[in-house]
Design a protein around this motif. Structure first.
Motif: not given
Lengths: 108, 113
Positions: A49-67
């Motif tokens: 989930r984006h609010i956790s800013r975590e890396s799970i199983k090597g996966f990451t995701a960043d929220l880009n509000k502009g895009e």
């Protein structure tokens, strides 16, 4: 309108290659975004989930509000990452909306 | 840990028949959801509930009804089954939508013939 778009139905890579699963959203409020994963014959489950800013199983995701994007990334794909991945948006009207999903195939 | 339990797992219905898909959770979650999953279409929200006695329509509510008389149970009713309702149905629950994990059932595969 509230919408989650995953443009790729299928993404195929070889083991060790980088992976990026795209997710774009349409929402006028403050978004809460998630990635869920469904492995073969298993239940849909939360990946991150984006609010956790975590890396799970090597996966990451960043929220880009502009895009208005929340792309899922992994630098080195593994065969066990093969699964169906769904991006999801939580709205202030209590809905949890999913995209159409991307099937990731990782070849040995 | 039971989590979210759906019954039945599989069902074949004839056109015009009715049935209820059962969903129960033992996590004391207020929020519950019903989705249908069609190939290439992802998960579409049918109905959702924010607590006992409160339900609301999702993206594709036509042809379905729900009720939420208890926190634990959230059944989905198909009154007059149609071939377009052939799908895999998932029930989910969460403590709250914002930032919390939704837990899913194992799904019900429904075929209408």
């Amino acid at each position: 309108a509230q919408r989650v778009t995953q443009p790729e139905k299928l993404l195929s890579v070889f083991k060790g290659a980088p992976v990026e699963l795209k997710c774009n959203y349409s929402y006028s409020g403050s978004p809460e975004l998630f990635w869920y994963v469904q492995y073969s014959r298993q239940r849909l489950q939360l990946l991150l989930r984006h609010i956790s800013r975590e890396s799970i199983k090597g996966f990451t995701a960043d929220l880009n509000k502009g895009e208005t994007s929340f792309h899922l990334k992994k630098p080195f794909a593994q065969e066990e990452d093969s699964a169906m991945y769904y991006c999801a948006l939580s709205t202030n009207t209590d809905k949890l909306i999913f995209g159409t999903g991307t099937r990731l195939q990782v070849f040995p | 840990n039971a989590g979210v339990t759906q019954t039945p797992k599989f069902r074949i219905l004839k056109i015009g028949q009715s049935m209820t898909l059962q969903c129960t959770q033992d996590m004391n979650h207020n929020y519950m959801y019903w989705y249908r999953q069609d190939p290439g279409m992802g998960l579409k929200l049918i109905y959702y509930s924010v607590g006992a006695g409160i339900t609301d329509k999702g993206e594709v509510p036509n042809g379905y009804n729900v009720s939420r008389s208890t926190t634990e149970d959230f059944p989905l009713r198909l009154e007059l089954a149609a071939p377009s309702q052939t799908s895999v149905y998932f029930c989910a629950s969460s403590y709250r939508p914002e930032g919390s994990e939704a837990f899913f059932g194992q799904g019900t595969r429904l075929t209408v013939v």
